[in-house]
Write a protein that holds these residues in place. Structure first.
Motif, PDB file in Angstrom:
ATOM      1  N   ALA A  82       0.818  -1.213   0.000  1.00 50.96           N
ATOM      2  CA  ALA A  82       0.000   0.000   0.000  1.00 50.96           C
ATOM      3  C   ALA A  82       0.852   1.264   0.000  1.00 50.96           C
ATOM      4  O   ALA A  82       0.318   2.367   0.029  1.00 50.96           O
ATOM      5  CB  ALA A  82      -0.939   0.000   1.203  1.00 50.96           C
ATOM      6  N   VAL A  83       2.183   1.107  -0.035  1.00 47.92           N
ATOM      7  CA  VAL A  83       3.083   2.252  -0.057  1.00 47.92           C
ATOM      8  C   VAL A  83       3.250   2.741  -1.494  1.00 47.92           C
ATOM      9  O   VAL A  83       3.445   1.942  -2.420  1.00 47.92           O
ATOM     10  CB  VAL A  83       4.457   1.877   0.536  1.00 47.92           C
ATOM     11  N   THR A  84       3.163   4.041  -1.690  1.00 49.18           N
ATOM     12  CA  THR A  84       3.477   4.628  -2.996  1.00 49.18           C
ATOM     13  C   THR A  84       4.667   5.573  -2.828  1.00 49.18           C
ATOM     14  O   THR A  84       4.736   6.332  -1.850  1.00 49.18           O
ATOM     15  CB  THR A  84       2.281   5.393  -3.580  1.00 49.18           C
ATOM     16  N   ILE A  85       5.604   5.499  -3.768  1.00 51.72           N
ATOM     17  CA  ILE A  85       6.835   6.284  -3.706  1.00 51.72           C
ATOM     18  C   ILE A  85       6.985   7.064  -5.002  1.00 51.72           C
ATOM     19  O   ILE A  85       6.853   6.502  -6.091  1.00 51.72           O
ATOM     20  CB  ILE A  85       8.064   5.369  -3.499  1.00 51.72           C
ATOM     21  N   SER A  86       7.279   8.346  -4.877  1.00 50.45           N
ATOM     22  CA  SER A  86       7.454   9.194  -6.055  1.00 50.45           C
ATOM     23  C   SER A  86       8.663  10.117  -5.850  1.00 50.45           C
ATOM     24  O   SER A  86       8.709  10.875  -4.879  1.00 50.45           O
ATOM     25  CB  SER A  86       6.196  10.019  -6.300  1.00 50.45           C
ATOM     26  N   PRO A  87       9.658  10.033  -6.767  1.00 54.49           N
ATOM     27  CA  PRO A  87       9.780   9.064  -7.858  1.00 54.49           C
ATOM     28  C   PRO A  87      10.321   7.737  -7.330  1.00 54.49           C
ATOM     29  O   PRO A  87      10.902   7.686  -6.251  1.00 54.49           O
ATOM     30  CB  PRO A  87      10.783   9.734  -8.786  1.00 54.49           C
ATOM     31  N   LEU A  88      10.180   6.683  -8.107  1.00 54.72           N
ATOM     32  CA  LEU A  88      10.744   5.397  -7.718  1.00 54.72           C
ATOM     33  C   LEU A  88      12.248   5.358  -7.942  1.00 54.72           C
ATOM     34  O   LEU A  88      12.965   4.630  -7.250  1.00 54.72           O
ATOM     35  CB  LEU A  88      10.080   4.262  -8.508  1.00 54.72           C
ATOM     36  N   GLU A  89      12.716   6.118  -8.909  1.00 50.39           N
ATOM     37  CA  GLU A  89      14.146   6.143  -9.224  1.00 50.39           C
ATOM     38  C   GLU A  89      14.553   7.577  -9.518  1.00 50.39           C
ATOM     39  O   GLU A  89      13.791   8.343 -10.109  1.00 50.39           O
ATOM     40  CB  GLU A  89      14.441   5.227 -10.411  1.00 50.39           C
ATOM     41  N   GLN A  90      15.777   7.921  -9.088  1.00 49.85           N
ATOM     42  CA  GLN A  90      16.194   9.312  -9.222  1.00 49.85           C
ATOM     43  C   GLN A  90      17.712   9.402  -9.300  1.00 49.85           C
ATOM     44  O   GLN A  90      18.415   8.691  -8.572  1.00 49.85           O
ATOM     45  CB  GLN A  90      15.686  10.107  -8.013  1.00 49.85           C
ATOM     46  N   ASP A  91      18.204  10.278 -10.169  1.00 47.08           N
ATOM     47  CA  ASP A  91      19.636  10.583 -10.231  1.00 47.08           C
ATOM     48  C   ASP A  91      19.936  11.714  -9.251  1.00 47.08           C
ATOM     49  O   ASP A  91      19.308  12.780  -9.320  1.00 47.08           O
ATOM     50  CB  ASP A  91      20.041  11.012 -11.640  1.00 47.08           C
ATOM     51  N   VAL A  92      20.897  11.479  -8.357  1.00 49.35           N
ATOM     52  CA  VAL A  92      21.270  12.490  -7.375  1.00 49.35           C
ATOM     53  C   VAL A  92      22.691  12.935  -7.671  1.00 49.35           C
ATOM     54  O   VAL A  92      23.635  12.143  -7.586  1.00 49.35           O
ATOM     55  CB  VAL A  92      21.163  11.946  -5.933  1.00 49.35           C
ATOM     56  N   MET A  93      22.840  14.190  -8.010  1.00 53.68           N
ATOM     57  CA  MET A  93      24.140  14.736  -8.392  1.00 53.68           C
ATOM     58  C   MET A  93      25.053  14.875  -7.165  1.00 53.68           C
ATOM     59  O   MET A  93      24.575  14.927  -6.020  1.00 53.68           O
ATOM     60  CB  MET A  93      23.953  16.100  -9.050  1.00 53.68           C
TER      61      MET A  93
END
Length: 265
Positions: free
Chosen positions: A98-109
């Motif tokens: 029931a968990v929603t995550i936004s974004p699921l993937e991310q580039d972190v500089m």
């Protein structure tokens, strides 16, 4: 460790204040190899089934390369006194599903902070009381050369009722030896349905009842149906005589006290 109250799912997006985005920064960061730092490192949610909350998680990239992070959720299951992490959706009443995550993937500089908005929704029927939110680096050739295959995780516990009960055992005092300090051992078990956080202290009293020493018990999480043992060493030397150890543990709305006499020869 942060503590938040769940609010009804149907109204939670409207009721979350805009300033809440900075609240996660009050949690103690958890780092991997001193290169990534996660806040909050743990989160305690209080509420009822059918409620929910949105919580931002932040990962600071203190490395010199861009890191691609993928977020995922797992259920915490306590079976035969042992904690296990289970993939989302595999258990009835899965909280992780029931968990929603936004974004699921991310580039972190390098030097930047990645922000993931995680929404927790509690099913009406569930026996699960914990979720792990994990952030895993997606490794490429450049990242493998830098040894950057990393994972960070935050424990999120859910308290959904007032069923918080502790079953203590006798406080044990282990005399000091040449290789070990005087040690206090307190076994206990969470026999309620809910997880709880507790902290406290051990006071050392002499034969006249005077306080001659103290050990702080740091805040810790105790999961349902799981045994735990608090073990603390006293680094100072006590003169010969009779003493009494008094342990006090504060949790939710309760206080647990145990004591044990001991002698120093």
């Amino acid at each position: 460790m942060m503590k938040r109250h769940l609010i009804p799912i149907l109204t939670m997006l409207a009721l979350i204040p805009m300033s809440f985005a900075g609240a996660a920064e009050t949690g103690k960061p958890r780092s991997a190899r001193s290169s990534l730092a996660l806040t909050p490192a743990s989160l305690e949610l209080l509420g009822k089934p059918g409620q929910g909350l949105m919580q931002p998680f932040r990962v600071a990239n203190n490395t010199q390369a861009t890191v691609t992070l993928r977020a995922e959720a797992f259920d915490l299951l306590v079976r035969s006194g042992k904690a296990e992490w289970v993939a989302a959706g595999e258990l009835p009443g899965s909280l992780a599903a029931a968990v929603t995550i936004s974004p699921l993937e991310q580039d972190v500089m390098p030097g930047a902070v990645g922000k993931f908005d995680v929404t927790f929704s509690v099913p009406v029927q569930t026996d699960i009381r914990g979720v792990m939110i994990r952030f895993v680096s997606v490794e490429g050739a450049e990242k493998r050369k830098l040894g950057m295959g990393m994972a960070l995780a935050s424990l999120v516990t859910f308290t959904l009722s007032d069923d918080v009960r502790v079953e203590p055992h006798a406080l044990v005092v282990v005399p000091s030896t040449r290789s070990r300090n005087l040690t206090f051992v307190q076994p206990l078990r969470n026999v309620g349905r809910e997880p709880f956080y507790a902290k406290g202290a051990i006071a050392i009293l002499d034969g006249a009842g005077r306080l001659v020493g103290k050990l702080d018990i740091k805040r810790a999480c105790f999961l349902p149906n799981r045994r735990a043992t608090l073990e603390l060493e006293y680094p100072e030397q006590l003169p010969p005589g009779s003493y009494r150890a008094l342990l006090t543990l504060q949790y939710r709305d309760g206080v647990l006290t145990t004591e044990a006499p001991f002698d120093i020869r």
